[in-house]
Design a protein around this motif. Structure first.
Motif, PDB file in Angstrom:
ATOM      1  N   UNK A 218       0.804  -1.223   0.000  1.00  0.00           N
ATOM      2  CA  UNK A 218       0.000   0.000   0.000  1.00  0.00           C
ATOM      3  C   UNK A 218       0.839   1.276   0.000  1.00  0.00           C
ATOM      4  N   UNK A 219       2.159   1.151   0.194  1.00  0.00           N
ATOM      5  CA  UNK A 219       3.057   2.297   0.368  1.00  0.00           C
ATOM      6  C   UNK A 219       2.742   3.087   1.632  1.00  0.00           C
ATOM      7  N   UNK A 220       1.963   2.494   2.532  1.00  0.00           N
ATOM      8  CA  UNK A 220       1.566   3.182   3.756  1.00  0.00           C
ATOM      9  C   UNK A 220       2.625   3.029   4.840  1.00  0.00           C
ATOM     10  N   UNK A 221       2.867   4.113   5.564  1.00  0.00           N
ATOM     11  CA  UNK A 221       3.712   4.063   6.749  1.00  0.00           C
ATOM     12  C   UNK A 221       2.862   3.508   7.890  1.00  0.00           C
ATOM     13  N   UNK A 222       3.149   2.280   8.304  1.00  0.00           N
ATOM     14  CA  UNK A 222       2.372   1.625   9.357  1.00  0.00           C
ATOM     15  C   UNK A 222       2.666   2.244  10.713  1.00  0.00           C
ATOM     16  N   UNK A 223       3.928   2.458  10.995  1.00  0.00           N
ATOM     17  CA  UNK A 223       4.364   3.083  12.251  1.00  0.00           C
ATOM     18  C   UNK A 223       5.482   4.062  11.962  1.00  0.00           C
ATOM     19  N   UNK A 224       5.498   5.157  12.702  1.00  0.00           N
ATOM     20  CA  UNK A 224       6.597   6.111  12.573  1.00  0.00           C
ATOM     21  C   UNK A 224       7.155   6.434  13.954  1.00  0.00           C
ATOM     22  N   UNK A 225       8.075   7.344  14.002  1.00  0.00           N
ATOM     23  CA  UNK A 225       8.754   7.762  15.242  1.00  0.00           C
ATOM     24  C   UNK A 225       9.368   6.559  15.984  1.00  0.00           C
ATOM     25  N   UNK A 226       9.902   5.633  15.191  1.00  0.00           N
ATOM     26  CA  UNK A 226      10.539   4.456  15.772  1.00  0.00           C
ATOM     27  C   UNK A 226      12.022   4.731  16.055  1.00  0.00           C
ATOM     28  N   UNK A 227      12.530   4.077  17.079  1.00  0.00           N
ATOM     29  CA  UNK A 227      13.904   4.303  17.544  1.00  0.00           C
ATOM     30  C   UNK A 227      14.888   3.415  16.789  1.00  0.00           C
ATOM     31  N   UNK A 228      15.232   3.814  15.566  1.00  0.00           N
ATOM     32  CA  UNK A 228      16.176   3.093  14.720  1.00  0.00           C
ATOM     33  C   UNK A 228      15.759   1.631  14.509  1.00  0.00           C
ATOM     34  N   UNK A 229      14.664   1.380  13.782  1.00  0.00           N
ATOM     35  CA  UNK A 229      14.217   0.001  13.561  1.00  0.00           C
ATOM     36  C   UNK A 229      15.194  -0.783  12.697  1.00  0.00           C
ATOM     37  N   UNK A 230      15.436  -2.035  13.071  1.00  0.00           N
ATOM     38  CA  UNK A 230      16.284  -2.957  12.322  1.00  0.00           C
ATOM     39  C   UNK A 230      15.697  -4.366  12.411  1.00  0.00           C
ATOM     40  N   UNK A 231      16.133  -5.221  11.516  1.00  0.00           N
ATOM     41  CA  UNK A 231      15.932  -6.672  11.574  1.00  0.00           C
ATOM     42  C   UNK A 231      14.471  -7.098  11.730  1.00  0.00           C
ATOM     43  N   UNK A 232      13.546  -6.547  10.936  1.00  0.00           N
ATOM     44  CA  UNK A 232      12.150  -6.998  11.040  1.00  0.00           C
ATOM     45  C   UNK A 232      12.013  -8.416  10.499  1.00  0.00           C
ATOM     46  N   UNK A 233      11.089  -9.188  11.075  1.00  0.00           N
ATOM     47  CA  UNK A 233      10.844 -10.545  10.584  1.00  0.00           C
ATOM     48  C   UNK A 233       9.497 -11.062  11.051  1.00  0.00           C
ATOM     49  N   UNK A 234       8.899 -11.928  10.228  1.00  0.00           N
ATOM     50  CA  UNK A 234       7.700 -12.654  10.631  1.00  0.00           C
ATOM     51  C   UNK A 234       8.104 -13.926  11.353  1.00  0.00           C
ATOM     52  N   UNK A 235       7.353 -14.262  12.406  1.00  0.00           N
ATOM     53  CA  UNK A 235       7.529 -15.564  13.033  1.00  0.00           C
ATOM     54  C   UNK A 235       6.194 -15.994  13.624  1.00  0.00           C
ATOM     55  N   UNK A 236       5.729 -17.166  13.220  1.00  0.00           N
ATOM     56  CA  UNK A 236       4.425 -17.678  13.658  1.00  0.00           C
ATOM     57  C   UNK A 236       3.311 -16.660  13.407  1.00  0.00           C
ATOM     58  N   UNK A 237       3.395 -16.001  12.263  1.00  0.00           N
ATOM     59  CA  UNK A 237       2.359 -15.060  11.867  1.00  0.00           C
ATOM     60  C   UNK A 237       2.420 -13.717  12.561  1.00  0.00           C
ATOM     61  N   UNK A 238       3.454 -13.477  13.363  1.00  0.00           N
ATOM     62  CA  UNK A 238       3.587 -12.211  14.070  1.00  0.00           C
ATOM     63  C   UNK A 238       4.835 -11.478  13.595  1.00  0.00           C
ATOM     64  N   UNK A 239       4.768 -10.163  13.578  1.00  0.00           N
ATOM     65  CA  UNK A 239       5.859  -9.330  13.089  1.00  0.00           C
ATOM     66  C   UNK A 239       6.678  -8.789  14.265  1.00  0.00           C
ATOM     67  N   UNK A 240       7.961  -9.095  14.238  1.00  0.00           N
ATOM     68  CA  UNK A 240       8.883  -8.609  15.267  1.00  0.00           C
ATOM     69  C   UNK A 240       9.909  -7.692  14.620  1.00  0.00           C
ATOM     70  N   UNK A 241      10.477  -6.786  15.416  1.00  0.00           N
ATOM     71  CA  UNK A 241      11.613  -6.001  14.967  1.00  0.00           C
ATOM     72  C   UNK A 241      12.397  -5.517  16.176  1.00  0.00           C
ATOM     73  N   UNK A 242      13.587  -4.993  15.901  1.00  0.00           N
ATOM     74  CA  UNK A 242      14.436  -4.441  16.955  1.00  0.00           C
ATOM     75  C   UNK A 242      14.452  -2.928  16.860  1.00  0.00           C
ATOM     76  N   UNK A 243      14.405  -2.278  18.010  1.00  0.00           N
ATOM     77  CA  UNK A 243      14.536  -0.833  18.107  1.00  0.00           C
ATOM     78  C   UNK A 243      15.921  -0.555  18.680  1.00  0.00           C
ATOM     79  N   UNK A 244      16.856  -0.309  17.784  1.00  0.00           N
ATOM     80  CA  UNK A 244      18.259  -0.239  18.187  1.00  0.00           C
ATOM     81  C   UNK A 244      18.535   0.903  19.154  1.00  0.00           C
ATOM     82  N   UNK A 245      17.923   2.062  18.933  1.00  0.00           N
ATOM     83  CA  UNK A 245      18.236   3.233  19.747  1.00  0.00           C
ATOM     84  C   UNK A 245      17.575   3.218  21.118  1.00  0.00           C
ATOM     85  N   UNK A 246      16.575   2.353  21.325  1.00  0.00           N
ATOM     86  CA  UNK A 246      15.983   2.208  22.654  1.00  0.00           C
ATOM     87  C   UNK A 246      16.342   0.859  23.271  1.00  0.00           C
TER      88      UNK A 246
END
Length: 376
Positions: A218-246
């Protein structure tokens, strides 16, 4: 809490190490070797700062063994069964796994259970590729320099396929620091970036709080103001990611556009893979000369690089690996499933030239002498 790791099988050159601690020495929680054996896995991590892809495997239930392999500025790693690809400084190296070649490895026969051998090198040029992933349409890559998602093939340095709607032109200016890629059913689905800026290096102005998660459909920004997001991945149907700066492991609810903090890791986290109930997360030292990172809440604690293991159902930290030398920054972490003693050959060590495969058969070519035990 920790036990000393055994000395690596090969000793990489590292002229910066002047102490009595050997290169790539590490300590680890006593339970980790047994956990890796129970899960039937090894780990692979990339450290572009040290120029290595490192595999970590259980030697037995009480000790680990580490194999550092030299690659020029390795970043993202793609894995799909017996296929591996590594994004390097100005190339992507494609490798294939062979159990037969591993069994008859000339330097140490009957030692390794899997061996990844270089097959193809794609000359991408210096486009600062980050995350890589195999998909139904080929090999996908985040091209950070050109702020786009691309494909890697033999015809061009890269094939641009998508860029954020706020990026006005395809130029080598790293305008938003696109970095992370999530695949779904064999196709790219979400990406992360450190900003929504359209100027050269513009993301740096709001580096610690300007991150975004974008839906490619959709080209939509799902979330913003994130603290340096890295390494997003799906696992068991759920979306995880790391917030490096927090310093946080987070789970994303796409429907409600809400973020749940799973674990405060108290350090700069980047690089993650999950298996069973366990998340394996890369931790990096903060750069001491960075005025930006010095202001982070965990700045005083982020003085070690390694891997933390989180048990997702209980959100408990169940173990960690800590490097004592050589490794300061980690980019990617991958789980090698069903592999308890893998090895990886690079294109620097000439030994890879003697590993031969044809449909249904493999060979180690005769060299006329025993191959040298290279430290590369």
């Amino acid at each position: 809490m920790y036990q000393e790791v055994i000395e690596p099988e090969t000793t990489p050159r590292d002229n910066r190490i002047t102490s009595s601690i050997p290169p790539f020495a590490m300590q680890y929680s006593p339970a980790i070797p047994e956990l890796l054996m129970q899960l039937n896995i090894s780990l692979a991590l990339t450290t572009y700062q040290a120029g290595k892809l490192v595999t970590i495997s259980p030697k037995d239930e009480n000790s680990l063994i580490s194999l550092p392999r030299t690659f020029e500025k390795p970043m993202g790693v793609a894995l799909d069964g017996d296929r591996m690809a590594i994004a390097c400084k100005d190339e992507v190296i494609y490798l294939e796994n062979s159990k037969e070649l591993a069994k008859h490895y000339p330097n140490k026969p009957n030692t390794y259970d899997n061996l990844f051998v270089p097959k193809v090198t794609y000359h991408t040029g210096q486009v600062d590729m980050h995350d890589l992933a195999f998909g139904k349409e080929g090999l996908w890559a985040i091209n950070t320099s050109f702020s786009c998602l691309c494909q890697v093939d033999e015809s061009f340095n890269f094939m641009p396929k998508w860029r954020p709607k706020f990026i006005s032109d395809l130029v080598s200016e790293d305008r938003c620091h696109l970095n992370g890629l999530v695949m779904q059913e064999g196709h790219p689905r979400y990406v992360t970036a450190l900003g929504q800026t359209d100027t050269p290096q513009g993301w740096r102005d709001n580096i610690t709080t300007g991150g975004v998660l974008i839906d490619l459909r959709t080209d939509e920004v799902i979330l913003d103001r994130l603290a340096m997001p890295h390494s997003p991945m799906f696992y068991n149907g759920e979306l995880y990611l790391l917030l490096s700066a927090s310093g946080q492991l987070a789970k994303i609810d796409i429907e409600s556009k809400r973020l749940e903090v799973v674990k405060d890791l108290e350090g700069f986290c980047r690089g993650m893979d999950i298996i069973g109930d366990y998340a394996f997360i890369g931790m990096s030292k903060l750069r001491k000369n960075s005025s930006t990172f010095a202001k982070l809440d965990f700045a005083e604690k982020a003085d070690q690089a390694g891997i933390k293991i989180v048990h997702l159902p209980t959100k408990a930290l169940v173990g960690e690996i800590v490097y004592q030398s050589s490794v300061d920054e980690i980019y990617d972490v991958k789980i090698l499933e069903g592999m308890l003693r893998p090895n990886v050959l690079n294109t620097i060590n000439p030994l890879h030239k003697y590993s031969l495969s044809i449909p249904g058969k493999t060979f180690w070519a005769k060299t006329g002498q025993e191959p040298e035990n290279s430290n590369q």
